[in-house]
Design a protein around this motif. Structure first.
Motif, PDB file in Angstrom:
ATOM      1  N   GLU A   1    -138.205  72.983  33.396  1.00 14.28           N
ATOM      2  CA  GLU A   1    -139.174  72.058  32.778  1.00 14.28           C
ATOM      3  C   GLU A   1    -140.516  72.115  33.524  1.00 14.28           C
ATOM      4  OE1 GLU A   1    -139.356  67.444  31.171  1.00 14.28           O
ATOM      5  OE2 GLU A   1    -137.621  68.089  32.342  1.00 14.28           O
TER       6      GLU A   1
ATOM      7  N   LEU B   1    -144.530  53.378  32.060  1.00  9.47           N
ATOM      8  CA  LEU B   1    -144.701  54.817  32.331  1.00  9.47           C
ATOM      9  C   LEU B   1    -143.353  55.498  32.587  1.00  9.47           C
ATOM     10  CD1 LEU B   1    -147.907  54.704  34.502  1.00  9.47           C
ATOM     11  CD2 LEU B   1    -147.627  56.050  32.426  1.00  9.47           C
ATOM     12  N   ALA B   2    -142.395  54.736  33.116  1.00  5.53           N
ATOM     13  CA  ALA B   2    -141.074  55.321  33.369  1.00  5.53           C
ATOM     14  C   ALA B   2    -140.404  55.756  32.068  1.00  5.53           C
ATOM     15  CB  ALA B   2    -140.200  54.310  34.102  1.00  5.53           C
ATOM     16  N   MET B   3    -140.824  55.174  30.965  1.00  5.22           N
ATOM     17  CA  MET B   3    -140.203  55.504  29.671  1.00  5.22           C
ATOM     18  C   MET B   3    -140.941  56.651  28.962  1.00  5.22           C
ATOM     19  SD  MET B   3    -139.205  51.801  28.168  1.00  5.22           S
ATOM     20  CE  MET B   3    -140.276  50.681  28.985  1.00  5.22           C
ATOM     21  N   VAL B   4    -142.088  57.042  29.514  1.00  5.71           N
ATOM     22  CA  VAL B   4    -142.879  58.117  28.887  1.00  5.71           C
ATOM     23  C   VAL B   4    -142.236  59.479  29.203  1.00  5.71           C
ATOM     24  CG1 VAL B   4    -145.142  59.274  28.945  1.00  5.71           C
ATOM     25  CG2 VAL B   4    -145.012  56.791  28.981  1.00  5.71           C
ATOM     26  N   PRO B   5    -142.075  60.367  28.204  1.00 13.23           N
ATOM     27  CA  PRO B   5    -141.506  61.692  28.476  1.00 13.23           C
ATOM     28  C   PRO B   5    -142.348  62.464  29.497  1.00 13.23           C
ATOM     29  CG  PRO B   5    -141.737  61.323  26.109  1.00 13.23           C
ATOM     30  CD  PRO B   5    -142.400  60.186  26.784  1.00 13.23           C
ATOM     31  N   ASN B   6    -141.679  63.363  30.249  1.00 13.02           N
ATOM     32  CA  ASN B   6    -142.367  64.113  31.313  1.00 13.02           C
ATOM     33  C   ASN B   6    -143.619  64.837  30.829  1.00 13.02           C
ATOM     34  OD1 ASN B   6    -140.603  63.371  33.296  1.00 13.02           O
ATOM     35  ND2 ASN B   6    -139.202  65.070  32.924  1.00 13.02           N
TER      36      ASN B   6
ATOM     37  N   PHE C   1    -146.510  62.440  30.795  1.00 11.37           N
ATOM     38  CA  PHE C   1    -146.636  61.496  31.911  1.00 11.37           C
ATOM     39  C   PHE C   1    -148.050  61.483  32.506  1.00 11.37           C
ATOM     40  CE2 PHE C   1    -146.509  61.037  36.591  1.00 11.37           C
ATOM     41  CZ  PHE C   1    -146.326  59.675  36.630  1.00 11.37           C
ATOM     42  N   GLU C   2    -148.546  62.676  32.889  1.00  5.88           N
ATOM     43  CA  GLU C   2    -149.858  62.737  33.558  1.00  5.88           C
ATOM     44  C   GLU C   2    -150.961  62.220  32.634  1.00  5.88           C
ATOM     45  OE1 GLU C   2    -150.946  66.293  35.595  1.00  5.88           O
ATOM     46  OE2 GLU C   2    -149.673  65.666  37.253  1.00  5.88           O
TER      47      GLU C   2
ATOM     48  N   ALA D   1    -153.390  64.706  37.573  1.00 11.09           N
ATOM     49  CA  ALA D   1    -153.270  63.258  37.740  1.00 11.09           C
ATOM     50  C   ALA D   1    -152.948  62.871  39.179  1.00 11.09           C
ATOM     51  CB  ALA D   1    -152.201  62.720  36.814  1.00 11.09           C
TER      52      ALA D   1
ATOM     53  N   ILE E   1    -150.720  58.303  32.283  1.00 11.03           N
ATOM     54  CA  ILE E   1    -151.155  57.492  33.443  1.00 11.03           C
ATOM     55  C   ILE E   1    -152.680  57.501  33.568  1.00 11.03           C
ATOM     56  CG2 ILE E   1    -150.873  59.295  35.254  1.00 11.03           C
ATOM     57  CD1 ILE E   1    -149.817  57.021  37.057  1.00 11.03           C
TER      58      ILE E   1
ATOM     59  N   TYR F   1    -136.806  65.985  36.396  1.00 14.81           N
ATOM     60  CA  TYR F   1    -137.105  67.173  35.589  1.00 14.81           C
ATOM     61  C   TYR F   1    -135.885  68.079  35.538  1.00 14.81           C
ATOM     62  CZ  TYR F   1    -141.981  65.728  35.971  1.00 14.81           C
ATOM     63  OH  TYR F   1    -143.152  65.009  35.896  1.00 14.81           O
TER      64      TYR F   1
ATOM     65  N   TYR G   1    -136.988  47.454  38.644  1.00 17.98           N
ATOM     66  CA  TYR G   1    -138.197  46.854  39.200  1.00 17.98           C
ATOM     67  C   TYR G   1    -138.032  45.357  39.418  1.00 17.98           C
ATOM     68  CZ  TYR G   1    -140.303  51.313  38.222  1.00 17.98           C
ATOM     69  OH  TYR G   1    -140.583  52.640  38.208  1.00 17.98           O
TER      70      TYR G   1
ATOM     71  N   ARG H   1    -139.704  60.538  38.874  1.00 15.48           N
ATOM     72  CA  ARG H   1    -139.609  61.402  37.687  1.00 15.48           C
ATOM     73  C   ARG H   1    -138.490  62.400  37.873  1.00 15.48           C
ATOM     74  NH1 ARG H   1    -142.429  58.948  33.946  1.00 15.48           N
ATOM     75  NH2 ARG H   1    -142.016  60.787  32.702  1.00 15.48           N
TER      76      ARG H   1
ATOM     77  N   ALA I   1    -143.214  50.319  34.708  1.00 16.11           N
ATOM     78  CA  ALA I   1    -141.995  50.310  33.886  1.00 16.11           C
ATOM     79  C   ALA I   1    -142.251  51.012  32.550  1.00 16.11           C
ATOM     80  CB  ALA I   1    -141.543  48.875  33.642  1.00 16.11           C
TER      81      ALA I   1
END
Lengths: 176, 336
Positions: free
Chosen positions: A53, B166-171, B174-175, A63, B178, A49, A8, A47, B164
């Protein structure tokens, strides 16, 4: 450079270009100028996956929508406690989950990656941020999504008509 | 080595906590303003520079027009302090004498040394020492340098910081993350904006009301009442006490009419605030139980003195808003 913070800060022009190209081809971003696409690109989330998953679960609050950069996603609907039915398989350069951009209502189906999949998530909070800062751009996206939903509604009505006819025919056969 | 790093981290965290918190609060307050101008077609970065230039000009105007008035009121107060001390001492001695006369069986303690012992630095407290304590080098540095810089970057690139993170949050989360972050930030923004509008309205109305009835130090009291209004239930008292104190300092001294006038002003301000301003500006987002307020203010006062008392309730409200949102989302995601 895998760390998102460095990406970023220093940017990744080639990836950006590819993402913008991908977005350009999608009906949700139709009619957006280059700058507008870049604005959206800055807000979306990359993202990754693994195969099998779950991306989101049925009945959970939605979301936002996902754009498939690479891979395949299966959309599954629960019929009862034990049985599922696969409604569709969404492939590269397509998208799914766009209803959640408009409303936070529970997801109508589960999305699961069939193989290693890379997605771009464009979520309702991202759209709301754009709405706060650039309402013109947000209204273009919302109109595009609304058009898509209308098309799908028409398609669903047509399918319903076909099912109705089939059921009536089936009923006639049964009466005879 | 590790211990050294940890100590350094704790030290820097302690050092930077207040300026960072202030920067986040300022960013949340200024964000709608920046968005408004951005919507009108201006580039965000230019809007930010514009706002900063406007704030510098505003600060200069305050320094030129308001601060001298404030300083003159404070100096005037400091000059008359010995007289006020004598007058208050006289009133207390008289009260003690009257009480002793009326209740001869009860031993009334000598109140003056008692009060002196309860006031921090009561023996020999002066305005200069208080100002010296407040304007320590780092407090000034953080206010002038760190807060504006961090606020600037939060306003310019706040969404990238969230992205940045949120990019580190596990899948799996994620929803939920956010939506949660967005909801918490939106709630905090509206809560803080509401509180600021409410405090400003009370400050302006109190200043104007006291100026109309001719109470000295109306500007200082108005500011104190506005800031004090951040504490629910105690806000009106915080405005009333210095106003009554100012009545004592008037040339005419303490008169029933002056006291009634002050009470009318404070009650009127509270009525307008409670009926029109608060419901619109703050709404019913955070309804704190009086017991929570009392405990919060007491604990805040013990930890951070007057500043602790002032920030305790907004901080508790922020924590409650965060937990309310967190609870509803964790529930809807079937996590709890």
């Amino acid at each position: 450079m895998d760390n998102p913070i460095w990406t970023y800060i220093f940017g990744a022009p080639k990836e950006k270009r590819l993402t913008v190209e991908l977005m350009k081809s999608l009906p949700a971003f139709e009619g957006l100028s280059g700058n507008e696409l870049l604005t959206v690109e800055r807000t979306i989330h990359l993202r990754k996956y693994g195969a099998g998953e779950v991306i989101f679960n049925e009945d959970m609050p939605g979301a936002g929508m996902y754009i498939i950069q690479s891979g395949e996603v299966s959309i599954i609907k629960k019929i009862d406690e034990r049985n599922d039915v696969e409604l569709a398989v969404v492939r590269e350069r397509s998208f799914f989950g766009e209803l959640a951009l408009i409303d936070e209502m529970p997801r109508s189906a589960t999305a699961k990656a069939l193989k290693d999949t890379v997605l771009y998530a464009f979520c309702k909070p991202d759209l709301e941020n754009i709405m706060d800062r650039n309402p013109r751009l947000a209204s273009k996206i919302i109109m595009n999504v609304a058009r898509l939903i209308c098309k799908r509604l028409v398609q669903a009505n047509e399918n319903l008509e076909v099912i109705k006819k089939k059921l009536l025919q089936h009923g006639d056969i049964c009466e005879k | 080595m590790v211990a050294g790093v940890l100590v350094a981290m704790v030290y820097f965290f302690k050092l930077l906590f207040a300026p960072l918190l202030a920067s986040v609060l300022f960013a949340l307050l200024l964000d709608p303003v920046v968005n408004y101008f951005e919507t009108a077609g201006f580039k965000r970065i230019r809007v930010l520079f514009g706002i900063y230039i406007f704030l510098v000009i505003g600060a200069a105007c305050v320094a030129v027009f308001v601060v001298p008035k404030f300083i003159s009121e404070a100096q005037n107060f400091a000059r008359h302090l010995p007289e006020y001390k004598v007058s208050i001492k006289g009133a207390l001695t008289e009260l003690q004498y009257t009480l002793q006369q009326k209740l001869p069986d009860v031993k009334i303690p000598d109140v003056i040394p008692l009060i002196k012992s309860r006031i921090p630095g009561g023996n020999g407290m002066n305005i200069e020492s208080v100002i010296d304590n407040l304007s320590s080098f780092f407090a000034l540095l953080s206010l002038v340098v760190i807060v504006p810089i961090v606020t600037f970057f939060l306003l310019a690139d706040g969404h990238l910081i969230a992205k940045a993170f949120l990019a580190m949050v596990p899948n799996t989360y994620f929803e939920m993350s956010i939506l949660l972050i967005h909801k918490i930030i939106s709630s905090l923004k509206s809560f803080l904006r509401g509180q600021m509008i409410d405090a400003a309205a009370v400050g302006i109305m109190t200043t104007a009301g006291l100026a109309v009835i001719g109470i000295p130090y109306f500007l200082v009291i108005g500011i104190v009442a506005g800031v004090g209004n951040l504490i629910p239930y105690l806000g009106p008292v915080i405005g009333l006490v210095p106003a009554l104190f100012a009545v004592v300092m008037q040339p005419g001294g303490l008169t029933a009419i002056a006291v009634i006038k002050v009470i009318i002003v404070i009650v009127l301000v509270q009525f307008i605030e409670g009926t029109f301003v608060y419901p619109i500006a703050v709404g019913k987002s955070v309804n704190l139980h009086p017991l929570v307020v009392i405990i919060g203010v007491t604990v805040g006062g013990q930890i951070g003195g007057i500043v602790g008392m002032l920030i305790a309730i907004p901080l508790i409200s922020i924590v409650i808003v965060t937990f309310q949102v967190l609870h509803s989302y964790l529930k809807s995601y079937s996590i709890i």
